[in-house]
Scaffold this motif. Structure first.
Motif, PDB file in Angstrom:
ATOM      1  N   ILE A   6     -14.112   1.877 -41.064  1.00 50.70           N
ATOM      2  CA  ILE A   6     -14.038   0.465 -41.446  1.00 50.70           C
ATOM      3  C   ILE A   6     -15.446  -0.083 -41.667  1.00 50.70           C
ATOM      4  N   PHE A   7     -16.326   0.222 -40.733  1.00 51.82           N
ATOM      5  CA  PHE A   7     -17.704  -0.256 -40.858  1.00 51.82           C
ATOM      6  C   PHE A   7     -18.341   0.253 -42.152  1.00 51.82           C
ATOM      7  N   LEU A   8     -18.179   1.566 -42.380  1.00 57.22           N
ATOM      8  CA  LEU A   8     -18.811   2.143 -43.563  1.00 57.22           C
ATOM      9  C   LEU A   8     -18.200   1.622 -44.842  1.00 57.22           C
ATOM     10  N   ALA A   9     -16.874   1.425 -44.800  1.00 56.12           N
ATOM     11  CA  ALA A   9     -16.207   0.890 -45.989  1.00 56.12           C
ATOM     12  C   ALA A   9     -16.797  -0.474 -46.329  1.00 56.12           C
ATOM     13  N   VAL A  10     -17.042  -1.283 -45.305  1.00 60.19           N
ATOM     14  CA  VAL A  10     -17.596  -2.618 -45.552  1.00 60.19           C
ATOM     15  C   VAL A  10     -19.019  -2.506 -46.111  1.00 60.19           C
ATOM     16  N   ILE A  11     -19.846  -1.679 -45.466  1.00 57.00           N
ATOM     17  CA  ILE A  11     -21.247  -1.544 -45.915  1.00 57.00           C
ATOM     18  C   ILE A  11     -21.330  -0.984 -47.326  1.00 57.00           C
ATOM     19  N   MET A  12     -20.600   0.120 -47.552  1.00 53.82           N
ATOM     20  CA  MET A  12     -20.695   0.768 -48.864  1.00 53.82           C
ATOM     21  C   MET A  12     -20.096  -0.128 -49.947  1.00 53.82           C
ATOM     22  N   ALA A  13     -18.981  -0.796 -49.609  1.00 55.90           N
ATOM     23  CA  ALA A  13     -18.362  -1.667 -50.605  1.00 55.90           C
ATOM     24  C   ALA A  13     -19.316  -2.807 -50.960  1.00 55.90           C
ATOM     25  N   THR A  14     -19.979  -3.382 -49.948  1.00 55.36           N
ATOM     26  CA  THR A  14     -20.918  -4.477 -50.214  1.00 55.36           C
ATOM     27  C   THR A  14     -22.063  -3.987 -51.099  1.00 55.36           C
ATOM     28  N   LEU A  15     -22.634  -2.858 -50.706  1.00 56.14           N
ATOM     29  CA  LEU A  15     -23.785  -2.341 -51.451  1.00 56.14           C
ATOM     30  C   LEU A  15     -23.397  -1.970 -52.879  1.00 56.14           C
ATOM     31  N   ILE A  16     -22.302  -1.240 -53.003  1.00 56.15           N
ATOM     32  CA  ILE A  16     -21.923  -0.762 -54.338  1.00 56.15           C
ATOM     33  C   ILE A  16     -21.489  -1.935 -55.217  1.00 56.15           C
ATOM     34  N   PHE A  17     -20.760  -2.901 -54.631  1.00 61.80           N
ATOM     35  CA  PHE A  17     -20.367  -4.075 -55.401  1.00 61.80           C
ATOM     36  C   PHE A  17     -21.604  -4.821 -55.882  1.00 61.80           C
ATOM     37  N   TRP A  18     -22.583  -4.977 -54.995  1.00 60.63           N
ATOM     38  CA  TRP A  18     -23.810  -5.687 -55.361  1.00 60.63           C
ATOM     39  C   TRP A  18     -24.563  -4.921 -56.462  1.00 60.63           C
ATOM     40  N   LEU A  19     -24.660  -3.613 -56.292  1.00 62.60           N
ATOM     41  CA  LEU A  19     -25.374  -2.809 -57.292  1.00 62.60           C
ATOM     42  C   LEU A  19     -24.636  -2.824 -58.629  1.00 62.60           C
ATOM     43  N   LEU A  20     -23.298  -2.763 -58.559  1.00 56.58           N
ATOM     44  CA  LEU A  20     -22.536  -2.794 -59.813  1.00 56.58           C
ATOM     45  C   LEU A  20     -22.743  -4.131 -60.533  1.00 56.58           C
ATOM     46  N   ARG A  21     -22.791  -5.203 -59.758  1.00 53.74           N
ATOM     47  CA  ARG A  21     -23.027  -6.519 -60.371  1.00 53.74           C
ATOM     48  C   ARG A  21     -24.372  -6.552 -61.078  1.00 53.74           C
TER      49      ARG A  21
END
Lengths: 220, 597
Positions: A6-21
């Protein structure tokens, strides 16, 4: 491993979403005068804050993994819940006060008042040291009762988790000590303010981690 | 110093300049010196691991012919070879070596943002290597538990190095993780916050993307190894039962209770699989830049390449249990991990297609770096395809303990990244040293390495299909194996010795070139990225002289139609490019082809 996932999903999702943006509508092969003017800083923050945030992600990963290991290990037949020493509640109070003191110091640092900064730092430091002394006394109580690291896995986890948390706080106290010395020498208040702000975040983080670890231990 | 970001104090440049020999070359805070220190230590310890692999091969090719190789020492060689190659060589070299050297230069920075922390990082790394090597000299020797260090075997009597050996290994790993974290904080922060003006994220070379994402993975995955190392040290020394189950050893009931060895496996592979991509992603990035430069073509599908790196990074955390199919897991669990494993093959395959399409109709210069880069595509496809075999539970179960797995992971994680290491070292050697290497010697080195690697690892696939078990010191009476299997093993050993000996050509080349080599021209490859545009070659402290560069384009403007030269550096503004031809397009045509038209 659910906690870690759960923790990693949140971190990776935040980072990847930000980078994709940052990257989605870009056509880097096309000349773009607006891009030419970009400063090269991705975030409106100083490098120290980014560094600390990254470190907090690393520390969170470590504590999440410990928590995952804890929940996985407690399913084994030899697990017996431990009675946590009552002093831990007092210690938790010390850490809350340390965190509040740092928050206050951070707010007075905005006014660049060196005396108040020093006062706030000293109060925060005293409560932090009291927390560590309290944790040590909790260990001592367990030892007096014959509850050692190899007595039961729940006790072993208690020692390991409190030790890891305490080590992180000791690291914070090193930076705290530097800040106290610097503010006593009346050096540049602005640089001390940055240090105080970073420490405030770090202390809040350690309080949150302790609250979660303590909850995990007393609920199992 | 530790708390003052370098990026925020550009005006203090003069104060930061090293003044003495010690601060310039030993306790240096310059990212380039630290990179070379990282690289030097990594290569030296890698040579030890190479030597250990030859000792293993001697036993496998010519069983029981060498008195110094007994079952205990064989397992110690296997363990140390694996651990050194994966962690202390490849991880350190890609992140600490190439990451340190290239991030500030390619991003247009003067240095890493926390130079003091960066210096601490390399010295902690050195300390971890010393601790690791010290384990050879303690009673019982180094651990022989295999690089996965699985309990209960790793800390049980009878396993080589079950006492001090395993403790030193675990302590060394913990120190390494501290070093990697200190370095990683620098790499991430520098990429995010210290790029020069105009260097948007999407103008960064793919090397930086690969190193950046690999660093994120390292920062999040290494704690799993740290957690397991701490708990296993306690199991070994204080007899806690985190991982150790109740067991009888030599007729004696041990004091352990119901520890879970499977818990260790989860933690280990939670680190172990992202570790594959910690090594692979920088290799992907570096090889992309080498291919584009020597093919004189923009990288095909740059955006897809970036997104593939992000996707691989994200997915790499949910595939770990495919290393544990044989641990007796729930079939649904296995199905989930088989599915995620096959999904991660999609962005990986996309990258392979893009490398091949970058070569298509490029003006390919078959220089040494390019030869190694193209060879990487071959070996990576090879290793990747066998990975799809092993990602499936039903195929993995019978092959898991055979040489097929050894062949697979050496192709995908050993040979492929090492080929990229060589491609990158040859490619950036002129920049790092200011000298040119010897092309002929380099080509000899390449062909012997490429053919040697295939002659070592290709037959191993066949051995695996025959059922030759891995990890065995000696095959004993295995009736199902034909005699030819042993002949093949002997042939692999001879090839491995030639392959190892061929690496001396690389060192001869490097040392001779440093000593007597021709001076390299500035930007000798006609590259577009910033590291080649420094005022001095090799770059001096601070990298950029008085003014930082300003970037006006991406790093892949090769063979732009209408341009006099077949590359346009990142610092060239659009105003200096003919109207209507201001940027590179994905034409797929080389500069020469366009001229002919």
């Amino acid at each position: 491993m659910t906690i870690t996932l759960i923790f990693l999903a949140v971190i990776m999702a935040t980072l990847i979403f930000w980078l994709l943006r940052q990257t989605l509508n870009m056509q880097p092969w096309v000349s773009d005068p607006e891009a030419d003017a970009v400063s090269g800083m991705s975030l409106k923050s100083n490098a120290q804050t980014i560094g600390l945030t990254t470190f907090l992600a690393v520390a969170t990963s470590m504590f999440a993994l410990f928590a995952s290991a804890y929940t996985l290990r407690m399913t084994m037949p030899d697990w017996s819940p431990m009675n946590e020493p009552a002093v831990l509640w007092v210690n938790t109070g010390f850490l809350v006060f340390a965190s509040i003191a740092y928050q206050w110091t951070s707010s007075v640092a905005l006014k660049k008042n060196a005396k108040q900064i020093r006062l706030g730092l000293i109060i925060a430091g005293i409560f932090s040291i009291l927390f560590l002394v309290g944790q040590y006394s909790a260990w001592q109580q367990l030892i007096d009762k014959g509850m050692y690291l190899n007595t039961n896995p729940s006790i072993a986890f208690f020692y390991v988790l409190t030790a890891m948390h305490g080590l992180h706080l000791l690291g914070g106290l090193y930076v705290w000590g530097r800040s106290v010395i610097r503010v006593s020498k009346d050096t540049d208040i602005e640089s001390i303010r940055i240090s105080v702000d970073l420490c405030t975040v770090y202390w809040h983080f350690l309080l949150l981690v302790w609250a979660l670890l303590f909850s995990l231990m007393i609920s199992t | 110093m530790a708390f003052v970001a370098f990026a925020d104090r550009d005006h203090e440049q003069e104060h930061h300049d090293p003044q003495t020999f010690l601060t310039k070359y030993v306790w240096s805070q310059d990212h380039k010196v630290i990179a070379i220190q990282y690289g030097g230590i990594a290569i030296l310890v890698g040579l030890i691991a190479l030597g250990l692999s030859i000792l293993m091969r001697l036993q496998l090719g010519f069983p029981n012919s060498f008195a110094v190789i007994n079952p205990e020492s064989y397992y110690q060689f296997v363990t140390m070879h694996g651990m050194i190659m994966v962690v202390y060589l490849l991880t350190a070299l890609f992140l600490g070596g190439f990451g340190n050297y290239l991030i500030p230069l390619m991003c247009g920075s003067r240095d890493m943002v926390f130079p003091f922390l960066n210096m601490l990082s390399v010295w902690f790394y050195f300390l971890s290597v010393i601790i690791l090597l010290a384990s050879f000299f303690v009673p019982g020797g180094t651990t022989g538990a295999g690089w996965t260090l699985y309990p209960p075997q790793s800390i049980s009597a009878g396993t080589p190095g079950a006492g001090m050996g395993i403790i030193l290994m675990l302590v060394s790993l913990a120190v390494f993780i501290v070093a990697a974290t200190m370095g990683g904080l620098n790499y991430v922060t520098t990429v995010l916050q210290a790029r020069c003006k105009g260097m948007t994220l999407m103008r960064m070379p793919l090397s930086i993307w690969g190193i950046f994402m690999a660093t994120v993975l390292a920062l999040l995955a290494f704690p799993a190894l740290l957690v397991s190392a701490i708990m296993m040290i306690l199991d070994t020394t204080i007899k806690t039962s985190f991982f150790m189950p109740a067991m009888i050893s030599a007729g004696e009931q041990l004091s352990y209770n119901d520890g879970s060895p499977i818990l260790f496996q989860h933690l280990f592979w939670f680190f172990g699989h992202p570790e594959v991509y910690i090594v692979a992603l920088p290799a992907f990035g570096l090889v992309s830049d080498v291919l584009a430069t020597h093919a004189r073509k923009n990288i095909f599908g740059y955006r897809m390449m970036v997104w593939a790196i992000l996707a691989i990074g994200g997915l790499s955390f949910i595939v770990w249990a495919h290393h544990m199919y044989v641990s007796g897991m729930n079939p649904y669990f296995g199905f989930f991990f088989a599915t995620t494993t096959l999904i991660i093959a999609v962005p990986t395959a996309l990258k392979v297609y893009n490398w091949v399409l970058t070569l298509w109709q490029g003006n390919i210069h078959l220089r040494v770096p390019m030869l190694f880069a193209i060879a990487f595509i071959f070996t990576f496809i090879h290793g990747g395809l066998t990975g799809i075999f092993l990602g499936n539970v039903v195929i993995d179960l019978p092959l898991s303990d055979t040489y097929f797995v050894v062949a697979h992971f050496h192709m995908v994680m050993g040979v492929s990244p090492v080929l990229v290491v060589f491609a990158s070292l040859y490619h950036w050697f002129p920049l790092m040293s200011g000298k040119m290497y010897n092309e002929t010697l380099g080509k000899w080195h390449f062909w012997l390495t490429f053919l040697g690697a295939y002659s070592v690892y290709l037959p191993m696939h066949y051995l695996g299909f025959q059922g030759v078990p891995r990890r065995y010191f000696s095959m004993g009476n295995t009736d199902f194996l034909p005699e030819s299997a042993q002949m093949l093993n002997a042939s692999i050993t001879v090839s491995a010795i030639i392959l190892a000996a061929a690496q001396s050509l690389f060192f001869i080349n490097i040392f001779m070139s440093l000593w007597k080599g021709k001076k390299a021209e500035k930007n000798c490859w006609g590259a577009t990225s910033l590291e080649w545009l420094t005022p001095d070659q090799p770059p001096k402290h601070g990298n950029w002289g008085h003014d930082l560069p300003v970037v006006h384009r991406w790093a892949y403007d090769y063979s732009v139609p209408g341009q006099e030269q077949d590359y346009t550096p990142q610092t060239v503004p659009a105003s200096e490019v003919p109207v209507g031809r201001e940027h590179g397009v994905s034409t797929g045509f080389s500069f020469e082809t366009d001229q002919e038209k």
